[in-house]
Design a protein around this motif. Structure first.
Motif, mmCIF file in Angstrom:
data_model
loop_
_atom_site.group_PDB
_atom_site.id
_atom_site.type_symbol
_atom_site.label_atom_id
_atom_site.label_comp_id
_atom_site.label_asym_id
_atom_site.label_seq_id
_atom_site.Cartn_x
_atom_site.Cartn_y
_atom_site.Cartn_z
ATOM 1 N N PRO A 159 -62.469 -9.246 -41.136
ATOM 2 C CA PRO A 159 -62.864 -10.229 -40.129
ATOM 3 C C PRO A 159 -61.630 -10.866 -39.492
ATOM 4 O O PRO A 159 -60.724 -11.336 -40.187
ATOM 5 N N CYS A 160 -61.589 -10.888 -38.168
ATOM 6 C CA CYS A 160 -60.395 -11.342 -37.444
ATOM 7 C C CYS A 160 -60.783 -12.177 -36.229
ATOM 8 O O CYS A 160 -61.951 -12.262 -35.856
ATOM 9 N N ILE A 161 -59.764 -12.776 -35.611
ATOM 10 C CA ILE A 161 -59.891 -13.438 -34.317
ATOM 11 C C ILE A 161 -58.913 -12.762 -33.361
ATOM 12 O O ILE A 161 -57.762 -12.491 -33.720
ATOM 13 N N LEU A 162 -59.380 -12.476 -32.157
ATOM 14 C CA LEU A 162 -58.576 -11.780 -31.145
ATOM 15 C C LEU A 162 -57.900 -12.793 -30.225
ATOM 16 O O LEU A 162 -58.524 -13.765 -29.782
ATOM 17 N N PHE A 163 -56.612 -12.555 -29.925
ATOM 18 C CA PHE A 163 -55.837 -13.441 -29.057
ATOM 19 C C PHE A 163 -55.154 -12.637 -27.960
ATOM 20 O O PHE A 163 -54.997 -11.417 -28.054
ATOM 21 N N GLU A 164 -54.722 -13.346 -26.943
ATOM 22 C CA GLU A 164 -53.897 -12.770 -25.879
ATOM 23 C C GLU A 164 -52.536 -13.454 -25.886
ATOM 24 O O GLU A 164 -52.404 -14.598 -26.324
ATOM 25 N N LYS A 165 -51.545 -12.734 -25.386
ATOM 26 C CA LYS A 165 -50.237 -13.324 -25.103
ATOM 27 C C LYS A 165 -50.007 -13.159 -23.602
ATOM 28 O O LYS A 165 -50.021 -12.053 -23.069
ATOM 29 N N ARG A 166 -49.848 -14.280 -22.918
ATOM 30 C CA ARG A 166 -49.776 -14.266 -21.470
ATOM 31 C C ARG A 166 -48.517 -13.552 -20.970
ATOM 32 O O ARG A 166 -47.495 -13.511 -21.667
ATOM 33 N N SER A 167 -48.610 -12.988 -19.781
ATOM 34 C CA SER A 167 -47.468 -12.277 -19.199
ATOM 35 C C SER A 167 -46.305 -13.228 -18.952
ATOM 36 O O SER A 167 -46.498 -14.419 -18.673
ATOM 37 N N ALA A 168 -45.097 -12.684 -19.035
ATOM 38 C CA ALA A 168 -43.895 -13.517 -18.901
ATOM 39 C C ALA A 168 -43.680 -14.016 -17.481
ATOM 40 O O ALA A 168 -43.030 -15.040 -17.272
ATOM 41 N N HIS A 169 -44.224 -13.306 -16.479
ATOM 42 C CA HIS A 169 -43.951 -13.691 -15.095
ATOM 43 C C HIS A 169 -44.963 -14.687 -14.538
ATOM 44 O O HIS A 169 -44.861 -15.077 -13.374
ATOM 45 N N LEU A 170 -45.944 -15.097 -15.345
ATOM 46 C CA LEU A 170 -46.916 -16.072 -14.863
ATOM 47 C C LEU A 170 -46.252 -17.418 -14.630
ATOM 48 O O LEU A 170 -45.349 -17.828 -15.382
ATOM 49 N N ARG A 171 -46.705 -18.118 -13.625
ATOM 50 C CA ARG A 171 -46.109 -19.417 -13.306
ATOM 51 C C ARG A 171 -46.508 -20.483 -14.323
ATOM 52 O O ARG A 171 -45.700 -21.342 -14.677
ATOM 53 N N ALA A 172 -47.737 -20.416 -14.804
ATOM 54 C CA ALA A 172 -48.224 -21.405 -15.773
ATOM 55 C C ALA A 172 -48.288 -20.795 -17.169
ATOM 56 O O ALA A 172 -48.887 -19.744 -17.377
ATOM 57 N N HIS A 173 -47.652 -21.447 -18.114
ATOM 58 C CA HIS A 173 -47.692 -21.068 -19.532
ATOM 59 C C HIS A 173 -47.309 -19.617 -19.791
ATOM 60 O O HIS A 173 -48.040 -18.870 -20.455
ATOM 61 N N PRO A 174 -46.189 -19.137 -19.283
ATOM 62 C CA PRO A 174 -45.785 -17.747 -19.539
ATOM 63 C C PRO A 174 -45.455 -17.526 -21.009
ATOM 64 O O PRO A 174 -44.951 -18.415 -21.696
ATOM 65 N N ASP A 175 -45.768 -16.324 -21.503
ATOM 66 C CA ASP A 175 -45.428 -15.899 -22.867
ATOM 67 C C ASP A 175 -46.157 -16.687 -23.956
ATOM 68 O O ASP A 175 -45.843 -16.537 -25.132
ATOM 69 N N GLU A 176 -47.129 -17.502 -23.606
ATOM 70 C CA GLU A 176 -47.823 -18.298 -24.616
ATOM 71 C C GLU A 176 -49.066 -17.566 -25.116
ATOM 72 O O GLU A 176 -49.668 -16.771 -24.410
ATOM 73 N N VAL A 177 -49.428 -17.864 -26.353
ATOM 74 C CA VAL A 177 -50.650 -17.307 -26.927
ATOM 75 C C VAL A 177 -51.843 -18.094 -26.404
ATOM 76 O O VAL A 177 -51.798 -19.325 -26.323
ATOM 77 N N CYS A 178 -52.902 -17.393 -26.051
ATOM 78 C CA CYS A 178 -54.079 -18.064 -25.510
ATOM 79 C C CYS A 178 -55.328 -17.293 -25.891
ATOM 80 O O CYS A 178 -55.271 -16.224 -26.513
ATOM 81 N N LEU A 179 -56.470 -17.836 -25.501
ATOM 82 C CA LEU A 179 -57.756 -17.177 -25.654
ATOM 83 C C LEU A 179 -58.220 -16.686 -24.293
ATOM 84 O O LEU A 179 -57.864 -17.279 -23.268
ATOM 85 N N PRO A 180 -59.008 -15.635 -24.227
ATOM 86 C CA PRO A 180 -59.521 -15.169 -22.930
ATOM 87 C C PRO A 180 -60.333 -16.275 -22.255
ATOM 88 O O PRO A 180 -61.104 -16.979 -22.906
ATOM 89 N N GLY A 181 -60.168 -16.419 -20.952
ATOM 90 C CA GLY A 181 -60.937 -17.436 -20.239
ATOM 91 C C GLY A 181 -60.240 -17.866 -18.968
ATOM 92 O O GLY A 181 -59.184 -17.339 -18.594
#
Length: 373
Positions: free
Chosen positions: A217-239
């Motif tokens: 059993p796990c939880i799935l996460f995303e890591k945002r792209s580095a070139h995004l203007r807001a919160h680049p390279d940060e771990v987030c949830l889909p949404g």
């Protein structure tokens, strides 16, 4: 020069560690103390004494804390011995099991957040009636009847009720989130108390995606792209943000965003419910009213995701069991919790949401991962 040398020994040991404020006064046997009267201080009964030696700075200070040792097992073994000694001494036997859980602070929080004032007042009145009835039976020496009334409150019966299969998230079958576990989580989400929320001009939704990876059993996460203007390279949830005119519900927003970001469609997603958080705390963290929606994706161990490179650098999963290890959480005043047990630090709103899910939903059940736990 002599004074300067003495000062340095009181602040730094041979190991180079700062020992300011870490004084030690060691008692010595009488036969180890010289005849110098300045070294001995007696109490009024001439029974206790202390010896001081200002010439040896290393003996006057301590430089290594208990948890500074390289081998953590030494500390764990010491703590285990202390716990065993506490139990044998009888001090821990007096601890009670509480109303919902043994921890008094968690018990109070769960009572306040899951029951109305009317329900708590009614329960208090019922409990008072029981106590008064028991006192009457005791005064009349009706011990048999008194025993029948108090038997359900014995610890062994309380533990039996709390550890029934209906109140256990059992992962011992090696299949991760099965139908039973998913339904328990759905019920837990539906039983969360509703909170008063205010209107916000900006609304968003995120998915807390539960899944199985090779039966874990796990939880799935995303890591945002580095070139995004807001919160680049940060771990987030889909949404993402609610799109006016397109999204009829917050659930629709979440599922649409998740499909756009990592390609998981709504047809392969089971919505379990909304994780009702403290909306004031959420708004304080991000300035937007964010609604977390808990979903179950099924087994994804063999899946091939195609994250949208414009938004997502990578996807990764973290086993649910890791989030139950409180040593992997860091709590600081005025900050959302930090989780350090994954490939990247999980913090901010994501850390807050996951921590609330673990505390408010998962930990209300008896969680078992293998037979020896």
């Amino acid at each position: 020069e002599e004074e300067e040398g003495r000062t340095s020994t009181t602040t730094t040991t041979a190991r180079g560690k700062n020992t300011r404020g870490r004084r030690v006064w060691k008692a010595r046997q009488r036969n180890e103390i010289s005849n110098n009267s300045d070294e001995m201080v007696y109490d009024n009964n001439d029974s206790y004494y202390h010896a001081y030696d200002d010439d040896d700075g290393d003996d006057d200070h301590w430089d290594t804390a208990v948890d500074d040792v390289n081998d953590r097992r030494i500390v764990d073994e010491s703590l285990a011995r202390i716990c065993e000694q506490e139990r044998e001494g009888g001090r821990m036997k007096q601890s009670q099991l509480g109303v919902l859980t043994e921890d008094p602070h968690k018990d109070m929080r769960m009572l306040l957040e899951n029951y109305t004032a009317a329900a708590l007042a009614s329960a208090l009145r019922d409990r008072e009636d029981v106590l008064q009835h028991c006192a009457t039976l005791l005064a009349q020496n009706q011990i048999v009847q008194l025993t029948k009334i108090l038997r359900p409150y014995q610890q062994k019966y309380i533990l039996q009720r709390r550890h029934t299969p209906e109140k256990m998230l059992d992962f011992r079958n090696g299949q991760g989130f099965d139908t039973h576990n998913v339904e328990l989580l759905r019920k837990g989400l539906n039983r969360m108390p509703r909170r008063v929320s205010t209107a916000h001009s900006k609304r968003a939704g995120v998915v807390l995606p539960l899944c199985n990876v090779d039966g874990v059993p796990c939880i799935l996460f995303e890591k945002r792209s580095a070139h995004l203007r807001a919160h680049p390279d940060e771990v987030c949830l889909p949404g993402g943000m609610v799109t006016a005119g397109e999204d009829k519900t917050i659930v629709q927003t979440c599922l649409r965003e998740m499909e756009e970001e990592i390609g998981i469609g709504h047809n392969s997603t089971s919505v379990l419910g909304v994780l009702r958080c403290n909306w004031g705390e959420v708004h304080h963290l991000v300035g937007v009213a964010v609604t977390p929606v808990v979903c179950f994706l099924g087994e994804i161990g063999e899946s091939q995701f195609n994250p949208n490179p414009d938004e997502v650098a990578e996807c990764f999963t973290v086993p649910l069991e890791s989030f139950l290890d409180r040593d992997r959480w860091v709590h600081k005043k005025h900050y959302a919790p930090f989780f350090t047990g994954g490939p990247h630090i999980i913090w901010g709103l994501t850390g807050y949401i996951v921590n609330r899910f673990i505390m408010d939903i998962v930990e209300r059940y008896d969680v078992v991962f293998c037979d020896d736990k």
